[in-house]
Design an enzyme around this catalytic site. Structure first.
Site, mmCIF file in Angstrom:
data_model
loop_
_atom_site.group_PDB
_atom_site.id
_atom_site.type_symbol
_atom_site.label_atom_id
_atom_site.label_comp_id
_atom_site.label_asym_id
_atom_site.label_seq_id
_atom_site.Cartn_x
_atom_site.Cartn_y
_atom_site.Cartn_z
ATOM 1 N N GLY A 126 5.611 -19.745 -33.526
ATOM 2 C CA GLY A 126 6.844 -20.430 -33.887
ATOM 3 C C GLY A 126 7.724 -20.750 -32.700
ATOM 4 N N SER A 140 7.537 -23.309 -22.797
ATOM 5 C CA SER A 140 7.242 -22.017 -23.411
ATOM 6 C C SER A 140 8.423 -21.635 -24.299
ATOM 7 C CB SER A 140 7.069 -20.956 -22.317
ATOM 8 O OG SER A 140 7.185 -19.660 -22.879
ATOM 9 N N HIS A 188 3.419 -27.130 -28.461
ATOM 10 C CA HIS A 188 2.773 -26.870 -29.753
ATOM 11 C C HIS A 188 2.460 -28.194 -30.467
ATOM 12 C CE1 HIS A 188 5.362 -23.109 -29.302
ATOM 13 N NE2 HIS A 188 4.173 -22.585 -29.465
HETATM 14 P P1 AMP Z 1 2.524 -19.418 -28.856
HETATM 15 O O1 AMP Z 1 3.410 -19.865 -29.953
HETATM 16 O O2 AMP Z 1 3.229 -19.214 -27.559
HETATM 17 O O3 AMP Z 1 1.634 -18.253 -29.248
HETATM 18 O O4 AMP Z 1 1.528 -20.616 -28.576
HETATM 19 C C1 AMP Z 1 0.735 -21.156 -29.596
HETATM 20 C C2 AMP Z 1 -0.254 -22.122 -28.997
HETATM 21 O O5 AMP Z 1 0.454 -23.165 -28.336
HETATM 22 C C3 AMP Z 1 -1.167 -21.471 -27.950
HETATM 23 O O6 AMP Z 1 -2.479 -22.005 -28.089
HETATM 24 C C4 AMP Z 1 -0.540 -21.901 -26.658
HETATM 25 O O7 AMP Z 1 -1.436 -21.950 -25.568
HETATM 26 C C5 AMP Z 1 -0.045 -23.289 -27.017
HETATM 27 N N1 AMP Z 1 1.033 -23.698 -26.100
HETATM 28 C C6 AMP Z 1 2.194 -23.045 -25.857
HETATM 29 N N2 AMP Z 1 2.889 -23.688 -24.900
HETATM 30 C C7 AMP Z 1 2.165 -24.764 -24.540
HETATM 31 C C8 AMP Z 1 2.341 -25.811 -23.583
HETATM 32 N N3 AMP Z 1 3.406 -25.874 -22.793
HETATM 33 N N4 AMP Z 1 1.369 -26.743 -23.469
HETATM 34 C C9 AMP Z 1 0.251 -26.686 -24.251
HETATM 35 N N5 AMP Z 1 0.026 -25.724 -25.162
HETATM 36 C C10 AMP Z 1 0.965 -24.771 -25.309
#
Ligand code: AMP
Length: 292
Positions: free
Chosen positions: A48, A200, A54
């Protein structure tokens, strides 16, 4: 459909409705029904606080599948004691709007993910030990366990993960191959803010001053890429030059690794990746670039 199953709306046919599913049982029934109708299912697992990174995962799967699911679950198993589980940014309203914008059919946002008595962990070996695994020894076990469960619950044919978490993507691919899971894993490019900072959810923790300094992390990695393009291949020199460019409170690692095994290399002579983690106050930022 089982006789005790509640009817589900077909949100993705003749409708712009998006379903929000809050229980594992409901998600399982819905996924089983859609699969039995011959529809393909795609999954984007997230925690989230969604941003453009995302969204890029959702947009890459959207044209490929009939039913696009985005899961939103802050998974306690992948946080160690003292990490930011309770503080992890949450934005339910914004997430719903962003999922709609990306054409998601089902937001799977369960309050409880694991059954009573849950006692199974998925452990990936060597790939999960270095880098993030060294800093956070139980992290990848938590990630692999929740992703395996999400694959089971959503019955997905394909799932997208970001190269932002490069080691995580490698760990998931390993798990899928080793357990012969019937899911195709799609890796998507890292999305950055205009100033180069890798997007992020944790960037909201940064003060304006920290954020300005944090730009030097991506700048150092881009400079390393340029050094390689200009013919420098000695990794110890590359790493030292890049590390000198990072303004942080602590540079935890900045390492050039083999892109497949994630083992350190001495020279850049095959596809490599530069992986880095820097601290700004209590915020840990990850970044990486392709090298060679
Ligand atoms: P998270 O919500 O941080 O667990 O991320 C969920 C998914 O989104 C994971 O596969 C991450 O690698 C991807 N993700 C998060 N930030 C980025 C970004 N800046 N670029 C590409 N994918 C991302």
């Amino acid at each position: 459909m089982r006789s005790d199953a509640r009817p589900v709306r077909v949100a993705w046919q003749n409708s712009t409705d998006m379903l929000i599913v809050r229980t594992v049982d409901e998600m399982t029934r819905l996924a089983q029904t859609r699969r039995s109708e011959g529809l393909t299912v795609g999954l984007v697992p997230t925690m989230g606080s969604l941003h453009r990174g995302h969204l890029s995962l959702m947009k890459s799967l959207r044209p490929e599948v009939d039913v696009l699911i985005c899961s939103i679950f802050v998974n306690p198993l992948q946080f160690a004691q003292g990490e930011d589980l309770d503080a992890y940014p949450r934005d339910a309203k914004g997430d719903t709007a962003r999922c709609k914008e990306a054409g998601v059919d089902v937001v799977f946002s369960p309050d409880a993910m694991y059954p009573d008595g849950h006692d199974t962990r998925v452990t990936v070996g060597a790939l999960a030990r270095r880098w993030e695994g060294a800093a956070r020894p139980t992290h990848f076990e938590g990630v692999a366990t929740v992703v395996a469960r999400l694959f089971g619950v959503t019955r997905c044919d394909v799932a997208a993960f970001g190269e932002k978490d490069f080691q995580q993507l490698a760990v998931i691919r390993r798990m899928v191959a080793d357990l012969a899971l019937p899911v195709r894993v799609v890796g998507c490019p890292l999305i950055r803010d205009d100033d180069g900072l890798a997007l992020s959810s944790r960037n909201v923790y940064l003060t304006p001053a920290q954020r300005t300094r944090a730009r030097t992390l991506s700048q150092a990695l881009f400079a390393l890429q340029r050094d390689v393009a200009e013919g420098l291949d000695d990794v110890s020199v590359l790493e030292r030059r890049a590390a000198e460019r990072v303004d942080s409170d602590q540079l935890e690692y900045l390492s050039v690794v083999d892109a497949d095994t994630l083992e350190p290399v001495e020279r850049v002579y095959r596809p490599c990746r530069a992986l880095a983690v820097a601290h700004y106050g209590s915020t840990r930022l990850l970044d990486n670039v392709e090298v060679g």
